[in-house]
Structure formats: C-alpha cells, structure tokens
Design a protein around this motif. Structure first.
Motif, PDB file in Angstrom:
ATOM      1  N   ALA A 146     -17.418 -31.047 -64.925  1.00 18.57           N
ATOM      2  CA  ALA A 146     -16.246 -31.900 -64.673  1.00 18.57           C
ATOM      3  C   ALA A 146     -15.080 -31.056 -64.157  1.00 18.57           C
ATOM      4  O   ALA A 146     -14.403 -31.427 -63.184  1.00 18.57           O
ATOM      5  CB  ALA A 146     -15.851 -32.644 -65.951  1.00 18.57           C
ATOM      6  N   ALA A 147     -14.843 -29.914 -64.792  1.00 20.14           N
ATOM      7  CA  ALA A 147     -13.736 -29.044 -64.370  1.00 20.14           C
ATOM      8  C   ALA A 147     -13.972 -28.517 -62.953  1.00 20.14           C
ATOM      9  O   ALA A 147     -13.040 -28.450 -62.139  1.00 20.14           O
ATOM     10  CB  ALA A 147     -13.579 -27.888 -65.355  1.00 20.14           C
ATOM     11  N   LEU A 148     -15.222 -28.150 -62.653  1.00 22.11           N
ATOM     12  CA  LEU A 148     -15.544 -27.638 -61.309  1.00 22.11           C
ATOM     13  C   LEU A 148     -15.395 -28.731 -60.263  1.00 22.11           C
ATOM     14  O   LEU A 148     -14.899 -28.489 -59.157  1.00 22.11           O
ATOM     15  CB  LEU A 148     -16.969 -27.065 -61.303  1.00 22.11           C
ATOM     16  CG  LEU A 148     -17.118 -25.732 -62.034  1.00 22.11           C
ATOM     17  CD1 LEU A 148     -18.580 -25.452 -62.381  1.00 22.11           C
ATOM     18  CD2 LEU A 148     -16.534 -24.595 -61.191  1.00 22.11           C
ATOM     19  N   THR A 149     -15.818 -29.947 -60.600  1.00 19.96           N
ATOM     20  CA  THR A 149     -15.677 -31.066 -59.668  1.00 19.96           C
ATOM     21  C   THR A 149     -14.200 -31.337 -59.391  1.00 19.96           C
ATOM     22  O   THR A 149     -13.792 -31.575 -58.242  1.00 19.96           O
ATOM     23  CB  THR A 149     -16.362 -32.330 -60.240  1.00 19.96           C
ATOM     24  OG1 THR A 149     -17.730 -32.026 -60.544  1.00 19.96           O
ATOM     25  CG2 THR A 149     -16.305 -33.486 -59.258  1.00 19.96           C
ATOM     26  N   ALA A 150     -13.383 -31.287 -60.440  1.00 20.87           N
ATOM     27  CA  ALA A 150     -11.940 -31.500 -60.260  1.00 20.87           C
ATOM     28  C   ALA A 150     -11.328 -30.384 -59.412  1.00 20.87           C
ATOM     29  O   ALA A 150     -10.455 -30.633 -58.574  1.00 20.87           O
ATOM     30  CB  ALA A 150     -11.247 -31.583 -61.620  1.00 20.87           C
ATOM     31  N   ALA A 151     -11.788 -29.153 -59.619  1.00 24.26           N
ATOM     32  CA  ALA A 151     -11.276 -28.037 -58.803  1.00 24.26           C
ATOM     33  C   ALA A 151     -11.618 -28.254 -57.332  1.00 24.26           C
ATOM     34  O   ALA A 151     -10.783 -28.037 -56.447  1.00 24.26           O
ATOM     35  CB  ALA A 151     -11.853 -26.708 -59.296  1.00 24.26           C
ATOM     36  N   LEU A 153     -12.162 -31.143 -55.851  1.00 25.73           N
ATOM     37  CA  LEU A 153     -11.353 -32.269 -55.365  1.00 25.73           C
ATOM     38  C   LEU A 153      -9.909 -31.846 -55.094  1.00 25.73           C
ATOM     39  O   LEU A 153      -9.321 -32.200 -54.071  1.00 25.73           O
ATOM     40  CB  LEU A 153     -11.342 -33.401 -56.399  1.00 25.73           C
ATOM     41  CG  LEU A 153     -12.588 -34.285 -56.493  1.00 25.73           C
ATOM     42  CD1 LEU A 153     -12.503 -35.169 -57.731  1.00 25.73           C
ATOM     43  CD2 LEU A 153     -12.710 -35.142 -55.243  1.00 25.73           C
ATOM     44  N   ALA A 154      -9.333 -31.099 -56.023  1.00 28.29           N
ATOM     45  CA  ALA A 154      -7.927 -30.714 -55.884  1.00 28.29           C
ATOM     46  C   ALA A 154      -7.721 -29.762 -54.714  1.00 28.29           C
ATOM     47  O   ALA A 154      -6.674 -29.772 -54.068  1.00 28.29           O
ATOM     48  CB  ALA A 154      -7.414 -30.083 -57.177  1.00 28.29           C
ATOM     49  N   ALA A 155      -8.750 -28.941 -54.449  1.00 25.83           N
ATOM     50  CA  ALA A 155      -8.635 -27.975 -53.348  1.00 25.83           C
ATOM     51  C   ALA A 155      -8.462 -28.686 -52.015  1.00 25.83           C
ATOM     52  O   ALA A 155      -7.830 -28.169 -51.104  1.00 25.83           O
ATOM     53  CB  ALA A 155      -9.866 -27.071 -53.314  1.00 25.83           C
ATOM     54  N   GLN A 190     -11.191 -19.749 -61.659  1.00 28.82           N
ATOM     55  CA  GLN A 190     -12.016 -18.808 -60.894  1.00 28.82           C
ATOM     56  C   GLN A 190     -12.603 -19.498 -59.666  1.00 28.82           C
ATOM     57  O   GLN A 190     -12.703 -18.891 -58.593  1.00 28.82           O
ATOM     58  CB  GLN A 190     -13.130 -18.237 -61.788  1.00 28.82           C
ATOM     59  CG  GLN A 190     -13.965 -17.175 -61.111  1.00 28.82           C
ATOM     60  CD  GLN A 190     -13.136 -15.962 -60.699  1.00 28.82           C
ATOM     61  OE1 GLN A 190     -12.289 -15.484 -61.457  1.00 28.82           O
ATOM     62  NE2 GLN A 190     -13.350 -15.471 -59.477  1.00 28.82           N
ATOM     63  N   ARG A 191     -12.950 -20.767 -59.809  1.00 25.41           N
ATOM     64  CA  ARG A 191     -13.467 -21.548 -58.679  1.00 25.41           C
ATOM     65  C   ARG A 191     -12.429 -21.636 -57.556  1.00 25.41           C
ATOM     66  O   ARG A 191     -12.750 -21.503 -56.373  1.00 25.41           O
ATOM     67  CB  ARG A 191     -13.813 -22.949 -59.169  1.00 25.41           C
ATOM     68  CG  ARG A 191     -14.353 -23.878 -58.102  1.00 25.41           C
ATOM     69  CD  ARG A 191     -15.750 -23.490 -57.735  1.00 25.41           C
ATOM     70  NE  ARG A 191     -16.465 -24.553 -57.073  1.00 25.41           N
ATOM     71  CZ  ARG A 191     -17.780 -24.556 -56.901  1.00 25.41           C
ATOM     72  NH1 ARG A 191     -18.505 -23.532 -57.352  1.00 25.41           N
ATOM     73  NH2 ARG A 191     -18.376 -25.539 -56.294  1.00 25.41           N
ATOM     74  N   LEU A 192     -11.163 -21.860 -57.942  1.00 25.32           N
ATOM     75  CA  LEU A 192     -10.096 -21.908 -56.941  1.00 25.32           C
ATOM     76  C   LEU A 192      -9.953 -20.553 -56.243  1.00 25.32           C
ATOM     77  O   LEU A 192      -9.790 -20.485 -55.020  1.00 25.32           O
ATOM     78  CB  LEU A 192      -8.772 -22.315 -57.596  1.00 25.32           C
ATOM     79  CG  LEU A 192      -8.687 -23.751 -58.142  1.00 25.32           C
ATOM     80  CD1 LEU A 192      -7.421 -23.928 -58.975  1.00 25.32           C
ATOM     81  CD2 LEU A 192      -8.723 -24.774 -57.004  1.00 25.32           C
ATOM     82  N   ARG A 193     -10.016 -19.475 -57.031  1.00 23.62           N
ATOM     83  CA  ARG A 193      -9.948 -18.137 -56.419  1.00 23.62           C
ATOM     84  C   ARG A 193     -11.086 -17.943 -55.428  1.00 23.62           C
ATOM     85  O   ARG A 193     -10.886 -17.482 -54.309  1.00 23.62           O
ATOM     86  CB  ARG A 193     -10.034 -17.054 -57.515  1.00 23.62           C
ATOM     87  CG  ARG A 193      -8.757 -16.819 -58.282  1.00 23.62           C
ATOM     88  CD  ARG A 193      -7.714 -16.104 -57.416  1.00 23.62           C
ATOM     89  NE  ARG A 193      -8.139 -14.766 -57.022  1.00 23.62           N
ATOM     90  CZ  ARG A 193      -8.497 -14.389 -55.803  1.00 23.62           C
ATOM     91  NH1 ARG A 193      -8.504 -15.241 -54.804  1.00 23.62           N
ATOM     92  NH2 ARG A 193      -8.835 -13.135 -55.548  1.00 23.62           N
ATOM     93  N   ASP A 194     -12.298 -18.287 -55.852  1.00 23.98           N
ATOM     94  CA  ASP A 194     -13.471 -18.104 -54.988  1.00 23.98           C
ATOM     95  C   ASP A 194     -13.424 -19.038 -53.780  1.00 23.98           C
ATOM     96  O   ASP A 194     -14.072 -18.777 -52.770  1.00 23.98           O
ATOM     97  CB  ASP A 194     -14.765 -18.314 -55.790  1.00 23.98           C
ATOM     98  CG  ASP A 194     -14.974 -17.214 -56.828  1.00 23.98           C
ATOM     99  OD1 ASP A 194     -14.396 -16.116 -56.657  1.00 23.98           O
ATOM    100  OD2 ASP A 194     -15.683 -17.449 -57.822  1.00 23.98           O
TER     101      ASP A 194
END
Ligand code: SP5
Ligand code: ZN
Length: 366
Positions: A146-151, A153-155, A190-194
């Motif tokens: 869920a957190a990765l999916t939101a990251a 989407l927000a990106a 970390q997903r946003l960084r990557d």
C-alpha cells in the motif's frame, strides 16, 4: 468536504490479529486492531475519496530498507511457531520473545542463530508487545505494498494516502517492535529516492517518536527525518531515544530533527513543532515528503497524553501540504476508534487545502 486524494487500500491489512499485547509479562487487550482500518475506510468513503487497491510489489523495495534476516524471520515466524507445538505446550498462540540478544550478551560479537524456535524471536523483537499471529506477515507485507503504491501515485500526481496496517515507524532496519513489523514510511521514502527525487523527508506526527525511521536513515543526508512526539524522558515509548539532541549521524549532521513535547501539550505547542519540521524539511531542499500520519496525539487517545484537536490535525495537514511537493501519507498509530476516521479525514482535507493554497500563490506569482 469531499476529498480527491487517492486512498490506497488492501483487504489483507485486516488479516493481522495480534491478539493483545504482553505488557510487563501480562497479556493485555491490544489497541492496534483491524477495526481501526475499517473506521478510517468508513470516514474516507463517506467523504467520497477515490479508492485504489494496493498493487503487489516484489521484495526488492522492502529489502532496500530492511535486513534480509528480519524479513526472512518475519515471513516464517508463525509457521515455525506452529510447527514447534508451543500453542499446545505451554499454550501460547502468538509468537512472543522469551530471551533477548542485547549487545552486552555477546560483547558485541555476532550471536548464534538459536536452534530453539522460542529463542530465535529474541534476535529480532525489541519488546514483548508486538505479537505475531497467522495473518501478521500477509498484513505487514500488504501494508508495504500500500505504501509503495501510494509512493508511485504521488510521484506522478500531488498526494496519495496509504491506509497501512499494521503501522511501521517503530520498525528499524533489523528489528521490530511498538506494534510495527516493516517500516512502511521508510520503504515509501526509499522508493521516492529510487524514483529520482534527490532529497526526500519523512515527517512523523504520530504521538510516539519515529525511532525506526530515524535509525534507518541515521547516516543518510539525502533523507531528512523529523518527528514530533511525547517526550520519552517523561516515561513514554520508545523510551530509549527520541530526544532533541539526536541530529543525525556523522555522515548526515542536521538530517534528523526531534521535537519532544511535554505530556498534556495541545494544539499551539504541537502545531509549532509540526511547523518547525516543515521549515527544516524545506531548508533541507526536499523534493518530496512522506507523512507518517499517526493520529494518536489526539486528546482522548488511549496510547498518548497529548491533547491535539481535530482542528489541530486539519491545520497540521495544511502546513504539510503547503510544502508544495509530492506527498505520500502513510497511516501509523491512532487508537480511539470513535475518533480515528474523522482525524484522518481532517488531516487529508488539510493537506489538500495546503496544496491548493500553495498552487494559488504560485499562480499569482506567475
Ligand atoms: C505505531 C504506534 O503508535 N505504536 C505505539 C506503541 C506504543 N505502545 C507502548 C505501550 C506501552 C505500555 N502501555 C500499557 C498498556 C497495556 N495494555
Ligand atoms: Zn504512536
């Protein structure tokens, strides 16, 4: 007031039933229950929020933040416990630690991997409060999805909210505790960084210090971490850290900011602290933020002595949204079932308002 921020949901987050908490050796009823997520869903559905199912992500994004041994332990802990017969003798239906590997036990040397299932837990758990049952791993892993999916989407838009359960901000790279198993907010950051955001922040407004997130990014100048919370020196979880003099490791001075508050602190003090986290993140030049959104700072929450109002949460959202960068909101604590839905909704409404106000200012400046 309707909201447009997408809400990322996973039914699997309901599968975790910790079955209480072992506090000073006594099994007490827990407050981190599945009804929390259902109450949040009810409030956000009522406000017309668009719901999105969490998309499965492979283990790479989890292992970018967590030690492989912790992930392997958590994924197999329930099956190993069940196979060991401990449910029948002595009669324990949840994974709970019995011995702990504190650093002094082996003078800093690497300990044995215990042969006994009941001893292994003590390599990874740092408290007795965070029990593992049959659905715990599925839920914890779904919360990271869920957190990765939101990251993701927000990106590509402005903001997204992940209704994560169990929460995550107390989980460190290699240990779990505080009702947390995997650090959803850290995984999103970390997903946003990557994904190409050069500097990001995790801003934690849960009533408790985000010790796991702080520890994960302690030496990382590219990930600013900030937390406002009830003062651990006044006797509150996580007890060992969360003070104002913790400013980041040698490789990242100034990349961590803690603002501990006295028990009883209300909107004025709490919002001043939230504002200082926003100012520090902006000064750090962050291009995206993760909000670790616990709503347990609310007056009336059974797990904290802070006294923040629903209007306070709305204003905190406005401050965070006003940073004007892509915003991933990840659910952490909040245990007053009658209030949790309204508090999360108010915060998300505030974030939307802050984003819109920022855009209007941008248009005026042209
Ligand atoms: C995510 C989050 O908000 N975690 C908070 C964990 C705090 N738990 C500390 C519990 C301290 C002992 N409280 C006694 C209650 C007995 N049931
Ligand atoms: Zn909390």
């Amino acid at each position: 007031m309707a909201i447009t921020i997408p809400v990322v949901w996973s039914d699997a987050c309901l599968l975790h039933d910790p079955g209480g908490e072992v506090f000073v050796g006594v099994r007490t009823p827990g407050t981190e229950v599945a009804e929390r997520a259902l109450e949040i869903r009810r409030a956000l559905e009522g406000a017309g929020a668009p719901f999105v199912d969490a998309a499965p992500h492979d283990d790479g994004a989890v292992l970018a933040v967590h030690d492989k041994r912790l992930v392997e332990f958590l994924s197999g802990a329930w099956d190993a416990w069940q196979a060991s017969g401990l449910e029948a003798d002595p009669g324990q239906d949840r994974v709970v630690p019995y011995v702990f590997h504190l650093p002094g036990v082996t003078s800093g040397r690497v300990p044995l991997e215990p042969a006994a299932t009941w001893a292994r837990t003590g390599l990874y758990a740092y408290d007795t409060m965070t029990l593992i049952g049959p659905g715990t791993w599925s839920a914890a892993r779904a919360a990271t999805d869920a957190a990765l999916t939101a990251a993701d989407l927000a990106a590509s838009s402005r903001a997204a909210y992940a209704c994560c359960r169990p929460p995550g901000h107390h989980a460190t790279r290699a240990t779990y505790g505080g009702s947390c198993y995997l650090n959803n907010a850290a995984i999103a950051a970390q997903r946003l960084r990557d994904g190409g955001f050069g500097r990001v922040a995790v801003l934690d407004i849960d009533a408790h210090h985000g010790n796991g997130t702080q520890e994960i990014f302690w030496e990382r100048p590219d990930v600013f971490t900030g937390s406002v919370h009830v003062d651990p020196e006044a006797g509150w979880f996580p007890h060992f850290l969360g003070l104002g003099d913790e400013v980041g490791g040698e490789g990242a001075p100034g990349a961590n900011l803690n603002v501990p508050l006295r028990p009883g602190a209300a909107d004025d003090e709490w919002l001043a602290a939230v504002s200082s986290l926003c100012v520090a993140a902006a000064a750090h030049g962050v291009a995206a933020i993760v909000v670790a959104l616990g709503v347990d700072a609310a007056g009336g929450d059974p797990e904290s002595p802070l006294d923040v109002s629903e209007a306070g949460f709305r204003e905190a959202g406005r401050l965070l949204g006003g940073l004007g960068v892509p915003t991933v909101v990840v659910q952490e604590g909040g245990y007053d079932l009658a209030a949790i839905g309204g508090l999360v909704l108010a915060t998300l409404q505030g974030i939307e308002q802050g984003i819109e106000e920022g855009q209007r200012v941008g248009e005026q400046r042209g």
